[in-house]
Design a protein around this motif. Sequence first.
Motif, PDB file in Angstrom:
ATOM      1  N   TYR A 103       0.800  -1.006   0.003  1.00 27.31           N
ATOM      2  CA  TYR A 103      -0.136   0.083  -0.050  1.00 27.31           C
ATOM      3  C   TYR A 103       0.865   1.227  -0.041  1.00 27.31           C
ATOM      4  CZ  TYR A 103      -3.613  -3.189   1.136  1.00 27.31           C
ATOM      5  OH  TYR A 103      -4.527  -4.308   1.131  1.00 27.31           O
ATOM      6  N   SER A 125       0.970   4.044  -2.870  1.00 26.87           N
ATOM      7  CA  SER A 125       0.604   5.396  -2.530  1.00 26.87           C
ATOM      8  C   SER A 125       1.893   6.210  -2.953  1.00 26.87           C
ATOM      9  CB  SER A 125       0.590   5.632  -0.876  1.00 26.87           C
ATOM     10  OG  SER A 125       0.932   6.736  -0.367  1.00 26.87           O
ATOM     11  N   ARG A 128       1.717   6.885  -6.597  1.00 22.50           N
ATOM     12  CA  ARG A 128       0.801   8.156  -7.067  1.00 22.50           C
ATOM     13  C   ARG A 128       1.116   9.468  -6.773  1.00 22.50           C
ATOM     14  NH1 ARG A 128      -4.998   6.204  -4.596  1.00 22.50           N
ATOM     15  NH2 ARG A 128      -5.543   4.146  -5.885  1.00 22.50           N
ATOM     16  N   CYS A 129       1.911   9.477  -5.427  1.00 22.49           N
ATOM     17  CA  CYS A 129       2.397  10.922  -5.053  1.00 22.49           C
ATOM     18  C   CYS A 129       3.343  11.494  -6.132  1.00 22.49           C
ATOM     19  CB  CYS A 129       2.901  11.041  -3.647  1.00 22.49           C
ATOM     20  SG  CYS A 129       2.041  10.572  -2.403  1.00 22.49           S
ATOM     21  N   ASN A 188      -0.393  17.413  -1.215  1.00 25.44           N
ATOM     22  CA  ASN A 188      -1.219  16.066  -1.162  1.00 25.44           C
ATOM     23  C   ASN A 188      -2.462  16.261  -0.478  1.00 25.44           C
ATOM     24  OD1 ASN A 188       0.402  14.377  -2.814  1.00 25.44           O
ATOM     25  ND2 ASN A 188       1.882  14.272  -1.098  1.00 25.44           N
ATOM     26  N   GLY A 243      -2.561   9.982  -2.388  1.00 23.72           N
ATOM     27  CA  GLY A 243      -1.368   9.245  -1.616  1.00 23.72           C
ATOM     28  C   GLY A 243      -2.005   8.576  -0.287  1.00 23.72           C
ATOM     29  N   GLU A 244      -3.172   9.536   0.211  1.00 30.02           N
ATOM     30  CA  GLU A 244      -3.460   9.164   1.456  1.00 30.02           C
ATOM     31  C   GLU A 244      -4.816   8.341   1.583  1.00 30.02           C
ATOM     32  OE1 GLU A 244      -2.885  11.811   4.503  1.00 30.02           O
ATOM     33  OE2 GLU A 244      -1.465  12.869   3.297  1.00 30.02           O
ATOM     34  N   LEU A 265      -5.642   2.544   0.457  1.00 26.39           N
ATOM     35  CA  LEU A 265      -4.457   2.643   0.957  1.00 26.39           C
ATOM     36  C   LEU A 265      -4.125   2.398   2.270  1.00 26.39           C
ATOM     37  CD1 LEU A 265      -2.842   4.633  -1.833  1.00 26.39           C
ATOM     38  CD2 LEU A 265      -3.161   2.252  -1.944  1.00 26.39           C
ATOM     39  N   GLY A 267      -1.544   5.146   3.371  1.00 23.84           N
ATOM     40  CA  GLY A 267      -0.547   5.692   2.198  1.00 23.84           C
ATOM     41  C   GLY A 267       0.818   5.430   2.447  1.00 23.84           C
ATOM     42  N   TYR A 268       1.691   6.379   2.062  1.00 25.97           N
ATOM     43  CA  TYR A 268       3.194   6.080   2.294  1.00 25.97           C
ATOM     44  C   TYR A 268       3.517   6.196   3.871  1.00 25.97           C
ATOM     45  CZ  TYR A 268       2.356  11.121   2.981  1.00 25.97           C
ATOM     46  OH  TYR A 268       2.029  12.534   2.944  1.00 25.97           O
TER      47      TYR A 268
END
Lengths: 341, 147
Positions: free
Chosen positions: A137, A141, A144-145, A213, A220-221, A226, A229-230
């Motif tokens: 995940y 993310s 995507r970011c 973001n 991303g979140e 996800l 996200g990150y």
Amino acid sequence: MMFIPEPLRLLAFVVGIIAFIALNAAYLVWLERKVAGHIQRRIGPKEVGPFGLLQPLADGLKLMSKQLLVPKGVDPYLFKVAPLLVLVPAVMSFVTIPFSENLVARNIDIGLLVIFAFASVNVMGLLLGGWGSANKYAVISAARCVSQNVAYEIPMLITVITMIMVTHTMNLNEIVMQQDGSLLNWYIFRLSASPLMPVAFLIFFTCSLAETNRAPFDLGEAESELIAGYHTEYSGMGFGVFFMGEYANIIIGCSLATILFLGGWQCPLGLYPGWWWFLAKVYLLIFCVMWIRWTYPRTTLWGLLNLSWKYLIPISLVNLLLTGAMIKLWPLLKTFLMGAS
Amino acid sequence: MGEYFKELFGGTKSLVVGLGITIKHMVKPVVTLQYPHESLKMSARFRGHIELLGDEETGASKCVVCGMCQRACPSGCIALAGEKPEGAKKKVLTSYVLDFTKCSLCGQCVESCKFGAITFSKEYNLAGPRKEAYIFDLKKRLEERSG
């Protein structure tokens, strides 16, 4: 003005900037929750202290007292470096931001460039954090970011180039100086520079939302897809630092919009310019960021890229062309009008 | 090309409308109830667990220990007992115990009572650490209420 030795001045600014970021990160969370609450007809935090004002303190203590878990299989170095890579560039960017005429850590001629150079490192931090987490995940993310940031860097930089063409300088102090006087001298209303100036402001603002973001561009979140996200694998202050970096980036985006378009520390009526005007404008923009977040649902990746490539980039290119034309034509037009009258 | 601009302006307009809606709601008064500090007043027909009703003057229970409620209860929640004091005409209630763990709030007991001695309470804040907390001594509760 009192004379302060240079090392002391620098130390004061370092401490001041870090304190400013930490305080803002804490209290913007409180403000965000209050704004979200009232938009949804709730109150928001209210139990800890009057109006919930001690809530950020409680949250901060909770984050700091939690264990910093490093899961098995993560990249030990990248995992630890990534949060810093998000926060440190944000702190660095504050060095060139002029809060008022004299209140700036370093008044350098390429201030604008410095901020954009550091702002790009931020994405690197997100990517490394996602990659280092060894979590599918987090990796999705991070990817995507990055794609989002690449797509939105273009219209943002085109708009900034337009602004540099108009201002002839990258020194943020000077850009604010040029907007001296009344409201009409602000670059957002400087239609003689380009008739699309308000649109340029909107493009810049939209892009800064996407770059940080923030919703509605917080792909991303995306919690429903996800997890977080990150920063899924980060606990305690690891997450806290990511969070602080995110809010610091929001402040930087809003500060830049204020400096470039809304006259920085200048007063709308030309009275008592100072840091209070700068902060008032920045917080107004931050309120708009929150307002936007709690109004719109998250876009799809497709919609996000569509907005950038189909609308923001062409319009900012048109604005660039128009600005170029106006730079050449406006003096001619002015002399022509002067001659006629 | 026309489609492009239509989409652009239509989209922008819808975004502005959305922002307008949220800011209007933001300045309106909040609608949430601050639960632990204030609680909702239940409507007249709300069915909580049953409660004994006291006589307006004496405060004593109106129950005559006929046992109809006990018989009407499908789950057997109600246990009551009474005695006839020396020289009195009617029976007097000595204990009335409701086992709320089995009650399904069907209301058969309230329906069956011909003397208006039981009613639904408005109690909905029920929480307890063990099931014994839900075996209510209704006679004691009535005495506590009438003071």
